[in-house]
Scaffold this motif. Structure first.
Motif, PDB file in Angstrom:
ATOM      1  N   ASN A 198       7.061   4.271  -9.518  1.00  0.00           N
ATOM      2  CA  ASN A 198       6.727   4.890 -10.795  1.00  0.00           C
ATOM      3  C   ASN A 198       7.887   4.632 -11.759  1.00  0.00           C
ATOM      4  O   ASN A 198       9.036   4.940 -11.467  1.00  0.00           O
TER       5      ASN A 198
ATOM      6  N   THR B 254      -1.219   2.972 -16.702  1.00  0.00           N
ATOM      7  CA  THR B 254      -0.611   3.345 -15.434  1.00  0.00           C
ATOM      8  C   THR B 254       0.904   3.321 -15.607  1.00  0.00           C
ATOM      9  O   THR B 254       1.401   2.768 -16.579  1.00  0.00           O
TER      10      THR B 254
ATOM     11  N   ASP C  50       2.721   2.401 -12.821  1.00  0.00           N
ATOM     12  CA  ASP C  50       3.103   1.617 -11.648  1.00  0.00           C
ATOM     13  C   ASP C  50       3.775   0.331 -12.114  1.00  0.00           C
ATOM     14  O   ASP C  50       3.170  -0.454 -12.860  1.00  0.00           O
TER      15      ASP C  50
ATOM     16  N   THR D 124       7.487  14.058  -5.845  1.00  0.00           N
ATOM     17  CA  THR D 124       6.310  13.292  -6.256  1.00  0.00           C
ATOM     18  C   THR D 124       5.796  13.714  -7.619  1.00  0.00           C
ATOM     19  O   THR D 124       5.078  12.967  -8.265  1.00  0.00           O
TER      20      THR D 124
ATOM     21  N   ALA E  65      -3.863  12.551 -10.333  1.00  0.00           N
ATOM     22  CA  ALA E  65      -4.102  11.220  -9.762  1.00  0.00           C
ATOM     23  C   ALA E  65      -2.789  10.491  -9.532  1.00  0.00           C
ATOM     24  O   ALA E  65      -2.574   9.878  -8.479  1.00  0.00           O
ATOM     25  N   THR E  66      -1.869  10.572 -10.515  1.00  0.00           N
ATOM     26  CA  THR E  66      -0.577   9.915 -10.373  1.00  0.00           C
ATOM     27  C   THR E  66       0.216  10.514  -9.228  1.00  0.00           C
ATOM     28  O   THR E  66       0.890   9.807  -8.481  1.00  0.00           O
ATOM     29  N   GLU E  67       0.085  11.847  -9.068  1.00  0.00           N
ATOM     30  CA  GLU E  67       0.835  12.503  -8.001  1.00  0.00           C
ATOM     31  C   GLU E  67       0.312  12.065  -6.625  1.00  0.00           C
ATOM     32  O   GLU E  67       1.099  11.800  -5.706  1.00  0.00           O
ATOM     33  N   ASP E  68      -1.023  11.939  -6.510  1.00  0.00           N
ATOM     34  CA  ASP E  68      -1.585  11.462  -5.245  1.00  0.00           C
ATOM     35  C   ASP E  68      -1.143  10.036  -4.953  1.00  0.00           C
ATOM     36  O   ASP E  68      -0.824   9.691  -3.799  1.00  0.00           O
ATOM     37  N   GLU E  69      -1.123   9.218  -6.025  1.00  0.00           N
ATOM     38  CA  GLU E  69      -0.683   7.829  -5.893  1.00  0.00           C
ATOM     39  C   GLU E  69       0.758   7.781  -5.389  1.00  0.00           C
ATOM     40  O   GLU E  69       1.085   7.021  -4.468  1.00  0.00           O
ATOM     41  N   GLU E  70       1.610   8.637  -5.991  1.00  0.00           N
ATOM     42  CA  GLU E  70       3.017   8.723  -5.585  1.00  0.00           C
ATOM     43  C   GLU E  70       3.132   9.066  -4.114  1.00  0.00           C
ATOM     44  O   GLU E  70       3.927   8.489  -3.383  1.00  0.00           O
TER      45      GLU E  70
ATOM     46  N   ALA F  11       0.995   8.532  -1.824  1.00  0.00           N
ATOM     47  CA  ALA F  11       0.569   7.407  -0.989  1.00  0.00           C
ATOM     48  C   ALA F  11       1.663   6.342  -0.896  1.00  0.00           C
ATOM     49  O   ALA F  11       1.778   5.650   0.113  1.00  0.00           O
ATOM     50  N   TRP F  12       2.483   6.214  -1.961  1.00  0.00           N
ATOM     51  CA  TRP F  12       3.549   5.205  -1.941  1.00  0.00           C
ATOM     52  C   TRP F  12       4.761   5.638  -1.137  1.00  0.00           C
ATOM     53  O   TRP F  12       5.637   4.845  -0.848  1.00  0.00           O
TER      54      TRP F  12
END
Lengths: 102, 160
Positions: free
Chosen positions: A29, A91, A93, B23, B79-84, B86-87
């Motif tokens: 991020n 995003t 990312d 996260t 959504a971004t927090e879930d993505e984080e 997962a990473w």
């Protein structure tokens, strides 16, 4: 006044710097990457202030002021770039930025 | 002063670690503010009250508020927090962790060879100002140019 071993100040600065480096290397991020850069710059400033206290000279604190200025300018430009990136790609990312096309 | 130094150092360390493993962006920012404020306390313990105040006002105040404003504008949701989350795989942390650990060992082993203790002597604002507006005047001018360049660049980049 009790004395603090000055290596301890430098070691604290080194540990904070390595934490920031770890953040830059591992996070995807871009906001966290920018925050980790801030941690690293702050650790450098801490090292300068410790050196200033070690040699009892004010010039380390002047270097700290320069680092502060640099951090402020860097954050302003970095956050502008993050806003622009979020507008284009929706995003935060950093792996979407792997293509060099205008 | 010694107790102040070590306790603030421990808080700075814990808060910084919380930043890099967090996260949620806003939680990480608040941890970062705690870390910067405890570094300000360390500056105070080292006899640099001017640097401590600048750290609290400029870093923890201005720069972090800028971050918070941008976070509010982006409005990153769950959504971004879930993505984080997962990473955050442990396997991703091995390589960078080992490299950073080696670097830290090198730092520490270099620094432990000396043995000088600090006797914190307060450096007053007057001493800093005399140096800043004497021999370092050119650096101050260059810093103002840098800030102006940053201002123009940020305005241009964030424009629609």
């Amino acid at each position: 006044m009790d004395a603090i071993p000055y290596e301890h100040g430098l070691i604290l600065a080194a540990v904070l710097f390595v934490c920031g480096l770890l953040g830059v290397l591992t996070r995807r991020n871009i906001v966290f990457v920018l925050m980790s850069l801030e941690i690293m710059l702050n650790a450098c400033g801490l090292a300068f202030v410790v050196a200033s206290a070690r040699w009892q000279h004010a010039e380390g604190q002047i270097m700290y002021l320069m680092i502060l200025t640099l951090a402020a300018a860097e954050v302003a430009v970095g956050l502008g770039l993050i806003i622009q990136m979020y507008r284009r790609f929706h995003t935060v990312d950093i792996s979407v930025l792997n293509e060099m096309k205008g | 002063m010694t107790l102040l130094f070590y306790s603030a150092g421990a808080i700075a360390l814990i808060a910084t670690l919380s930043v890099i493993i967090s996260t949620n962006v806003v939680h990480a920012l608040v941890y970062l503010i705690i870390s910067l404020l405890s570094v300000a306390v360390i500056f105070f313990a080292l006899g640099a009250p001017f640097a401590a105040m600048l750290e609290a006002i400029v870093y923890a105040g201005a720069i972090m508020v800028l971050f918070l404003f941008v976070m509010m504008m982006l409005n990153l949701g769950q959504a971004t927090e879930d993505e984080e989350r997962a990473w955050m795989r442990p396997s991703l942390w091995i390589g960078p962790g080992v490299l950073s650990g080696i670097l830290l060992l090198q730092f520490v082993s270099t620094m432990l060879t000396h043995d000088v203790t600090l006797a914190p002597v307060e450096v007053s604002v007057r001493d800093i100002s005399l140096l800043l507006f004497g021999p370092w005047l050119l650096a101050v001018e260059l810093a103002s140019m840098l800030l102006l360049a940053g201002l123009i660049a940020a305005y241009h980049l964030a424009k629609k």
